[in-house]
Design an enzyme around this catalytic site. Sequence first.
Site, PDB file in Angstrom:
ATOM      1  CG  ASP A 102      43.335  22.702  38.417  1.00  0.00           C
ATOM      2  OD1 ASP A 102      42.724  22.556  39.477  1.00  0.00           O
ATOM      3  OD2 ASP A 102      42.931  22.214  37.341  1.00  0.00           O
TER       4      ASP A 102
ATOM      5  CG  PHE B 196      36.799  25.764  35.209  1.00  0.00           C
ATOM      6  CD1 PHE B 196      37.917  24.949  35.104  1.00  0.00           C
ATOM      7  CD2 PHE B 196      36.617  26.768  34.276  1.00  0.00           C
ATOM      8  CE1 PHE B 196      38.842  25.123  34.078  1.00  0.00           C
ATOM      9  CE2 PHE B 196      37.531  26.956  33.243  1.00  0.00           C
ATOM     10  CZ  PHE B 196      38.642  26.121  33.154  1.00  0.00           C
TER      11      PHE B 196
ATOM     12  CD  GLU C  50      51.170  28.570  35.699  1.00  0.00           C
ATOM     13  OE1 GLU C  50      50.126  29.112  35.292  1.00  0.00           O
ATOM     14  OE2 GLU C  50      51.609  27.515  35.221  1.00  0.00           O
ATOM     15  CG  ASP C  51      46.430  30.917  34.898  1.00  0.00           C
ATOM     16  OD1 ASP C  51      47.229  30.031  35.239  1.00  0.00           O
ATOM     17  OD2 ASP C  51      45.652  30.784  33.928  1.00  0.00           O
TER      18      ASP C  51
HETATM   19  P1  IMP Z   1      47.365  22.570  36.052  1.00  0.00           P
HETATM   20  O1  IMP Z   1      48.402  22.035  35.135  1.00  0.00           O
HETATM   21  O2  IMP Z   1      46.250  21.585  36.239  1.00  0.00           O
HETATM   22  O3  IMP Z   1      47.904  23.060  37.376  1.00  0.00           O
HETATM   23  O4  IMP Z   1      46.669  23.820  35.352  1.00  0.00           O
HETATM   24  C1  IMP Z   1      47.239  24.442  34.299  1.00  0.00           C
HETATM   25  C2  IMP Z   1      46.418  25.471  33.644  1.00  0.00           C
HETATM   26  O5  IMP Z   1      45.062  25.080  33.539  1.00  0.00           O
HETATM   27  C3  IMP Z   1      46.364  26.794  34.368  1.00  0.00           C
HETATM   28  O6  IMP Z   1      47.506  27.573  34.133  1.00  0.00           O
HETATM   29  C4  IMP Z   1      45.122  27.391  33.741  1.00  0.00           C
HETATM   30  O7  IMP Z   1      45.421  28.001  32.513  1.00  0.00           O
HETATM   31  C5  IMP Z   1      44.247  26.197  33.533  1.00  0.00           C
HETATM   32  N1  IMP Z   1      43.257  26.105  34.612  1.00  0.00           N
HETATM   33  C6  IMP Z   1      43.264  25.295  35.688  1.00  0.00           C
HETATM   34  N2  IMP Z   1      42.212  25.520  36.473  1.00  0.00           N
HETATM   35  C7  IMP Z   1      41.514  26.513  35.864  1.00  0.00           C
HETATM   36  C8  IMP Z   1      40.309  27.218  36.194  1.00  0.00           C
HETATM   37  O8  IMP Z   1      39.642  27.001  37.218  1.00  0.00           O
HETATM   38  N3  IMP Z   1      39.934  28.169  35.309  1.00  0.00           N
HETATM   39  C9  IMP Z   1      40.628  28.477  34.184  1.00  0.00           C
HETATM   40  N4  IMP Z   1      41.757  27.854  33.849  1.00  0.00           N
HETATM   41  C10 IMP Z   1      42.186  26.881  34.678  1.00  0.00           C
HETATM   42 MG    MG Z   2      47.023  29.090  32.128  1.00  0.00          MG
END
Ligand code: IMP
Ligand code: MG
Length: 215
Positions: A123, A172, A119-120
């Site tokens: 969050d 972000f 994963e990148d």
């Molecule tokens: P989550 O489901 O909230 O954990 O986040 C899922 C996706 O949201 C990540 O795989 C990213 O692609 C995107 N994301 C979350 N935070 C960021 C950020 O700070 N910058 C860019 N993409 C983000």
């Molecule tokens: Mg992503």
Amino acid sequence: MVKGARRRGGPGGGAAGGVSPGWAEGVWPLIDARTLRARVQALGRAITRDYAGRAPTLICVLKGASLFFADLVRAIELPVELEFIAVSSYAGATESSGEVRISADVTHPLAGRDVVLVEDIVDTGLTASFLLDLLQARGPRSLTVCTLLEKPSRARTRVDVAYRGFVIDDVFVVGYGLDHAERWRNLPYLGVVRRTTPSGRARRGRSAAARRPRR
Ligand code: IMP
Ligand code: MG
């Protein structure tokens, strides 16, 4: 100025210290390219060590993990299989919708494989958690998560992360594959979109948190 960012510029370090090039105006540098490279190499060594004698399947979560994935797999000295899965959980906003949609799936069965989900960023954790449930149902021998970034202050669900690059504050970030409304993925370093607070700090992920795959 971003605390914790290096003040070294040039091609090796990326836009360190605080000034992005003109085409990326609006982004505060957070983690320079050299620091990213060193950390990704360390993650590759950890995976090489933990999966010795195995041929893990690494799954890249598109699009955000693409650049990290390309560097990570080249830092792993094992035979690996590469797979890609595309999901979307944001529609150009900076908040998770909580809804995850699969737009492209892996191409081979995962039953009996040692799978590492790459994963990148974790969050809220909703995407990783959804993907873990999906992949677990396919009967892999082991399943772990490797993420470049983690934002624990935003967690809405617990995700067991075996390999993490950096823990960051609630800002972000863009660059090195990550975008804001599809922009800035090709920045060679990580930066913070300026309309969020530029006070983000990054800490190195604790490699002690890396666990061996289940045997
Ligand atoms: P989550 O489901 O909230 O954990 O986040 C899922 C996706 O949201 C990540 O795989 C990213 O692609 C995107 N994301 C979350 N935070 C960021 C950020 O700070 N910058 C860019 N993409 C983000
Ligand atoms: Mg992503």
